[in-house]
Each structure stands twice: as structure tokens, then as C-alpha cells.
Scaffold this motif. Structure first.
Motif, PDB file in Angstrom:
ATOM      1  N   GLU A   1       0.956  -0.967  -0.099  1.00 22.79           N
ATOM      2  CA  GLU A   1      -0.018  -0.140   0.074  1.00 22.79           C
ATOM      3  C   GLU A   1       1.002   1.105  -0.099  1.00 22.79           C
ATOM      4  O   GLU A   1       0.786   2.352  -0.817  1.00 22.79           O
TER       5      GLU A   1
ATOM      6  N   ASN B   1      -4.570   2.709   8.911  1.00 20.84           N
ATOM      7  CA  ASN B   1      -5.005   2.236   7.662  1.00 20.84           C
ATOM      8  C   ASN B   1      -5.655   1.182   7.559  1.00 20.84           C
ATOM      9  O   ASN B   1      -6.483   0.956   6.762  1.00 20.84           O
TER      10      ASN B   1
ATOM     11  N   ARG C   1      -9.099   1.961   8.334  1.00 15.69           N
ATOM     12  CA  ARG C   1      -9.701   2.528   7.360  1.00 15.69           C
ATOM     13  C   ARG C   1     -10.244   1.724   6.312  1.00 15.69           C
ATOM     14  O   ARG C   1     -11.253   1.883   5.341  1.00 15.69           O
ATOM     15  N   ARG C   2      -9.394   0.569   5.804  1.00 16.91           N
ATOM     16  CA  ARG C   2      -9.697  -0.307   4.781  1.00 16.91           C
ATOM     17  C   ARG C   2     -10.906  -1.111   5.008  1.00 16.91           C
ATOM     18  O   ARG C   2     -11.693  -1.423   4.503  1.00 16.91           O
TER      19      ARG C   2
ATOM     20  N   GLU D   1     -13.580   1.927   3.661  1.00 19.66           N
ATOM     21  CA  GLU D   1     -13.850   1.435   2.142  1.00 19.66           C
ATOM     22  C   GLU D   1     -15.085   1.021   1.935  1.00 19.66           C
ATOM     23  O   GLU D   1     -15.633   1.561   0.697  1.00 19.66           O
TER      24      GLU D   1
ATOM     25  N   GLU E   1     -17.410   3.140  -0.789  1.00 17.89           N
ATOM     26  CA  GLU E   1     -17.851   2.289  -2.262  1.00 17.89           C
ATOM     27  C   GLU E   1     -19.305   2.388  -2.344  1.00 17.89           C
ATOM     28  O   GLU E   1     -19.841   2.631  -3.264  1.00 17.89           O
TER      29      GLU E   1
ATOM     30  N   THR F   1      -6.240  -2.166  -2.998  1.00 13.28           N
ATOM     31  CA  THR F   1      -7.746  -2.462  -3.269  1.00 13.28           C
ATOM     32  C   THR F   1      -8.040  -1.655  -4.156  1.00 13.28           C
ATOM     33  O   THR F   1      -7.359  -0.720  -4.692  1.00 13.28           O
ATOM     34  N   LYS F   2      -9.388  -1.944  -4.561  1.00 18.28           N
ATOM     35  CA  LYS F   2      -9.959  -1.200  -5.695  1.00 18.28           C
ATOM     36  C   LYS F   2     -10.109   0.387  -5.540  1.00 18.28           C
ATOM     37  O   LYS F   2      -9.773   1.248  -5.986  1.00 18.28           O
ATOM     38  N   TRP F   3     -10.444   0.551  -4.252  1.00 14.79           N
ATOM     39  CA  TRP F   3     -10.419   1.942  -3.732  1.00 14.79           C
ATOM     40  C   TRP F   3      -9.094   2.825  -3.538  1.00 14.79           C
ATOM     41  O   TRP F   3      -9.043   4.067  -3.916  1.00 14.79           O
ATOM     42  N   GLN F   4      -8.256   2.275  -2.949  1.00 11.06           N
ATOM     43  CA  GLN F   4      -6.942   2.580  -2.918  1.00 11.06           C
ATOM     44  C   GLN F   4      -6.399   2.903  -4.381  1.00 11.06           C
ATOM     45  O   GLN F   4      -5.726   4.060  -4.449  1.00 11.06           O
TER      46      GLN F   4
ATOM     47  N   ARG G   1      -8.326   6.027  -5.524  1.00  7.85           N
ATOM     48  CA  ARG G   1      -7.770   7.184  -4.654  1.00  7.85           C
ATOM     49  C   ARG G   1      -6.474   7.630  -4.719  1.00  7.85           C
ATOM     50  O   ARG G   1      -6.179   8.875  -4.994  1.00  7.85           O
TER      51      ARG G   1
END
Lengths: 318, 282
Positions: free
Chosen positions: A7, A28, A31-32, A36, A40, B174-177, B180
Motif C-alpha cells: 500500500e 490504515n 480505514r480499509r 472502504e 464504495e 484494493t480497488k478504492w486505494q 484514490r
């Protein structure tokens, strides 16, 4: 931990900042896990929101229109030839307004399609590159002039000018509106037509040149027909723009809700009726609801026009 | 010179004349307004409230009103527009549902501004009891600006190379990361350009604010989002049609300020576009 380091790699790729991963690792992860799915969900909801808005606009217009149709018959509204909202009994025939819109729109389109398509051809095929940029920015400038400013110019300059030129009783007539609307629809027509012309595959051009055609022959007989779907879409969107324009027609067409016989006489469009009369109505009265019914008619017209234009655009892309 | 060549010269000249017929009036309009309006623009005109039944004084409340409306519009339309563009580009699969969204965007952009005004009035002013207020007006303008922002953001997101996403995903993001940190930063210039452009259009609109926010004459500044405000385009409409005997210079000056504001916003968007195009990595 492999996941976290990847990441931070992703992050530093985007923003080459000092390693910020270390301290924030637990944060983090949190947050994920929680953040997320929430974000989404927001994204998916936002995607849907546009559909909801179109639906809501239709629903609210329909709700208030139905309040009119409980007291006033639909056929009298749709086919009535008189719009007399404050006489007794009031008449809410939409035909004069519809014809007002049709008159103004037809003339505006008649004026601006040759101009718009012609200059799109000039910009796309004839003008050298530097001139092309200048012309395109001028068209963008035109697109950004607020309609109320053009309406103001119509009142103080174009209206009196036309009155003196054609010896009319008043300069506030359909033609003044049509001319200004033609001007306002130009950016739409020019930019979409130009896209269509430029989008014609190069092979068409090369084949024509190879057969000895001049640039004009190629443009007129090969490129223009090949771009016709896109140009038709441009014209449709131009019509949509003109039908929906409010301030210019409210300010310069003279506001006479009668069936127009000539473009040189005062008339009134669907849009101007709503804008002009809404302030004078009493909330909840027949007149008030009638204006929503006019809005519904407008909604239906522009919806259809845009739907058709979209079909043309889709065909043009193939 | 043969016949075909002559015909080409004639045809191209005709096209040139058609273009001139458009270009010359545009320049004349701008010049006409600048020449007639520039004289009346003074410090007082820009910083004072209208006086004497709008026949004297300035347009300060209208300028502030328009700026507040633009800010309000941006607050609602920018996040919503960008998120739905992200949905369309990054998340949506090509199914019936997505096609419905795309069709809605097209139709939303075609709805006449006065119909937005009607909707804003019945939905925000009456149904949600916001009253004629900055809130109701901003929401109405925001819905109207959505299609442009969505379309511009969509194009900006689509223009980010696919490999960026692949690399990010292959590194385990991930998709969002990925969206973003690897897509959004590169799409921001395009998104901003489109947003500023659509806001400049919102600033010049009159019909949607007629019944939702605009005040005929309100020579003080608003105190909350539930207050009415004056707005530049509506003020120009009022002084050129509703109030008799307004000095023409005042109308011209108001038109000039409105145009200048809109052009300034356009200029910002053009500069942004040029600036970021130079720095583009692909």
C-alpha cells in the motif's frame, strides 16, 4: 504486513512523500476495513443519484400537473387554442404557447444550421491550425455569454434595429427572439458538428485524395455524408437548446400568448410563460398547476429530442 | 486553374464568410458592452448597495449573492458529480443499469433551465420547506450543473492510462486505494476544468433562480443559508425589464460585471487545463 508495504508503495508512487506508512499502519487497516465499504457504497449511491433526479423532476411535475387535470380536462389543455389564465372562466389551452415555441425554434434553427455547420466545416477542414484555436475560443466565449445579457442586448439594440428595418409596430417579436436563439445554439451545433467531421476516419480522406478529388470534393461528397449522423445529433441538440431557452424569449418576444401567424409579430413560448406568470399566480390555484403542466410538456419535448440525439450520436460513434 | 480548383476556392470562401458572420457579431457584442459599461464601473458601483429604487448606487449585494450561489452549487455538485463519474468509469459494468444512468445524464443536461426552476420551487422551496433561500437555489443549480461535471470527470478519469490501475492492483492495493491514489490525482485537472466551466454557466443562469432564491431588491447581505439574495443575472433582468427609467449605463455596467465574472471563471479553467496539460505524464 506484505499488504501494508504494498500500500505504501502505491502511495509513494502517487505522492512521493516521506514514508508515512509506519505510524499509521493500524489506522490504515481500520480505514480499509470500515472506511472502504462505506466510501464504495457512497460511490454506488452517487451513480444512482442522477437517475433519481430525473425521476424526481418528472414525478414532481406530474404531481402538480395532475392537480390541474382534476379540475381541467387534459384534452382542453392539450388542444385548447386559447391561453387566458386570468379571465373568467380561465382558459389553459397550450396550443398558442406550443406554436410560439415551434415558430421561434424553427426560425432559429433555419438561421443557425447553415451558419453553424458551415463554420464547423471551415474550422475542421479549411482553417490553418493557429486560426482554428482562435475560432474555437471565440465559440467558447459565445457559449459562456449568459442568456440574460443577450436578452438585454435584444431589448436595447436588436429589437429597435429590426423595428426600424422592417417598419414593424414593435421590435419585441418572434424574429428578435429567433435571431438571438440562433446565436445561442451556434456553440452547440458548431462543436458537435466539428467533432463529427474530425472523427471521420482518415482512410476515407486518403482514398478520395488518391482518386484525384480536390479537398472540397472530398469534404462535400465524402466527409460530410460520413459525418451526417453526428451533424444530425448536433442539430437535434441545438433544437433542444433553443426550445428550452427561457430568458431571451421572455425578454424580447413581446409576451403575447396568441397563436402566431407570422414571425414578425409578438408571441410567447412555453418557457417564457412559466417564467413570466409563475410570480403572479397564487400557490395551489388552477393557474399555478397549469404552469406545471406546461413544464411537463416541455420536459416531454426535450426528453424526446435528447433521446433521439443520443441515438444519432451512438450511431455516429460506430 | 481547372474547374474543380475554382469551385473549391469559391466553396472555401463561402465557408469563410459564414464563419465571419458568427465571429464578427461575437466580438461586436463584447466590445459594445465593454465600451458602454466601462464608464459606469466605479468603486462605489462595485461596493455599494443599490439606492433610490435601483436607479443609483451599486450592485454589491448582487455580486455577493452570485458568488455565494456559485460556492453553494459547488459544495453540492462537485462531490456528487465526481463520485458518480468514479462509479461510471471504475465500478460500473456495462449493463442495463449503467445504460440507464448514462441516458439520465444525457437527459438531465437537456432539461430546460426553467423546468429546473419549477422543480426547485416545488421540491426544495415548498416540499422540503427550505423557503426561497440560498440553500434551495444552490441545490437547484447543483442538479443543473451535475451533467457537465459528470461528463468532464468521466472523460478525465477515462484518460488516465489503464496501466496505472493494473500496476496498482498488481501491487496488492484494493480497488478504492487504486482509485484514490493512482487514478484520481491524475484526473483532478480535468475534473476541475469541467467544474469551473459548469459553475461559470451556473453563475450566469437566471431561470433556475427566479423562484428559488432571487430577491428583487434586498440591499443587505444574507445572514444564513435560509436567506434570499440578489443575484447578478436576475438583477440585470429586473433592471432591464421590470423597473422603468433605469439609467442605461447602470444596465450596461451590470452586464459587464456579469460577463467579466463568467469570463474570469472560464479563464481560470483554461489556464488550469493548459498548466496541467504541460505536466501530463502520458
Amino acid at each position: 504486513m506484505a499488504e501494508n508495504s504494498s500500500e505504501s508503495a502505491v502511495r509513494s508512487y502517487a505522492k512521493p512523500r516521506a514514508a508515512e506508512a509506519g505510524i499509521f499502519v493500524p489506522l490504515n487497516r481500520l480505514r480499509r476495513r470500515i472506511g472502504e465499504p462505506i466510501i464504495e457504497l457512497c460511490i454506488k449511491l452517487s451513480g444512482f443519484v442522477v437517475v433519481i433526479f430525473v425521476f424526481l423532476i418528472f414525478l414532481f411535475l406530474l404531481r402538480d400537473s395532475l392537480s390541474l387535470f382534476r379540475q381541467y380536462s387534459v384534452s382542453k389543455f392539450l388542444f385548447g387554442t386559447q391561453w387566458l389564465p386570468i379571465s373568467d372562466p380561465p382558459q389553459f389551452g397550450v396550443i398558442p404557447l406550443l406554436l410560439g415555441s415551434v415558430f421561434v425554434t424553427a426560425w432559429a434553427i433555419f438561421i443557425c444550421v447553415p451558419l453553424g455547420v458551415g463554420s464547423a466545416m471551415f474550422i475542421a477542414e479549411v482553417a490553418p491550425k493557429s486560426l482554428k484555436h482562435v475560432l474555437k475560443s471565440l465559440v467558447e466565449i459565445l457559449a459562456s455569454i449568459p442568456s440574460v445579457v443577450l436578452g438585454f442586448l435584444g431589448i436595447i439594440w436588436l429589437g429597435p434595429f429590426l423595428r426600424n428595418t422592417f417598419h414593424l409596430p414593435t421590435g419585441m417579436c418572434g424574429l428578435t427572439g429567433s435571431l438571438l436563439l440562433a446565436f445561442m445554439a451556434l456553440p452547440t451545433i458548431i462543436s458537435i458538428s466539428e467533432d463529427a467531421l474530425v472523427g471521420v476516419p482518415r482512410t476515407y480522406r486518403e482514398a478520395a485524395y488518391g482518386l484525384g478529388a480536390t479537398r472540397w470534393q472530398t469534404l462535400w461528397r465524402i466527409i460530410l455524408p460520413a459525418a451526417s449522423s453526428g451533424i444530425l445529433a448536433a442539430v437535434m441538440l441545438g433544437i433542444g437548446r433553443v426550445v428550452g431557452e427561457t430568458m431571451v424569449v421572455l425578454m424580447v418576444t413581446g409576451n403575447a400568448p396568441v397563436i402566431p401567424k407570422s414571425i414578425l409579430q409578438p408571441l410567447r413560448t412555453l418557457t417564457a410563460t412559466i417564467a413570466g406568470e409563475m410570480g403572479e399566480t397564487v400557490g395551489g390555484s388552477e393557474h399555478y398547476f397549469a404552469l406545471f403542466a406546461v413544464g411537463l410538456v416541455l420536459f416531454a419535448i426535450t426528453f424526446t429530442i435528447n433521446f433521439v440525439a443520443d441515438l444519432f450520436l451512438r450511431r455516429a460513434r460506430k | 486553374m481547372n474547374g474543380a480548383k475554382i469551385r473549391q476556392n469559391i466553396a472555401f470562401s463561402v465557408l469563410g464568410v459564414l464563419t465571419l458572420l458568427i465571429v464578427v457579431p461575437i466580438m461586436l457584442i463584447i466590445l459594445y458592452i465593454v465600451i458602454n459599461g466601462a464608464g459606469a464601473i466605479t468603486w462605489q458601483f462595485l461596493t455599494e448597495a443599490p439606492r433610490n429604487g435601483m436607479k443609483a448606487g451599486g450592485i454589491f449585494p448582487a455580486i455577493v449573492g452570485t458568488i455565494l450561489l456559485v460556492i453553494g452549487t459547488m459544495l453540492f455538485s462537485l462531490p456528487l458529480g465526481v463520485l458518480s463519474a468514479i462509479y461510471l468509469v471504475e465500478y460500473a459494468s456495462d449493463d442495463l443499469f449503467t445504460r440507464m444512468i448514462k441516458l439520465s445524464v444525457v437527459n438531465l443536461s437537456g432539461i430546460p433551465s426553467i423546468v429546473y426552476g419549477l422543480f426547485g420551487f416545488t421540491a426544495f422551496v415548498l416540499f422540503l420547506h427550505f423557503g426561497t433561500s440560498i440553500l434551495a437555489g444552490s441545490l437547484t443549480l447543483a442538479i443543473m450543473s451535475l451533467p457537465v461535471i459528470i461528463t468532464a470527470s468521466k472523460e478525465a478519469l477515462e484518460s488516465v492510462p489503464f496501466s496505472y490501475r493494473e500496476i496498482s492492483l498488481s501491487l496488492g492495493a484494493t480497488k478504492w486505494q487504486t482509485v484514490r491514489y493512482c487514478v484520481l490525482p491524475y484526473a483532478i485537472p480535468g475534473i476541475l476544468t469541467g467544474t469551473v466551466l459548469s459553475l461559470s454557466r451556473a453563475a450566469g443562469e437566471t431561470a433556475p433562480i427566479l423562484f428559488t432564491v432571487a430577491a428583487f431588491y434586498l440591499p443587505r447581505l444574507p445572514r444564513s443559508a435560509f436567506d434570499q439574495v440578489m443575484a447578478l443575472p436576475y438583477h440585470l433582468y429586473v433592471i432591464s425589464t421590470q423597473v422603468p427609467n433605469i439609467p442605461l449605463a447602470l444596465s450596461f455596467a451590470t452586464a459587464l460585471v456579469l460577463i467579466a465574472l463568467v469570463f474570469l471563471m472560464n479563464l481560470v479553467s483554461i489556464v488550469l487545463r493548459a498548466h496541467y496539460r504541460k505536466k501530463r505524464l502520458w
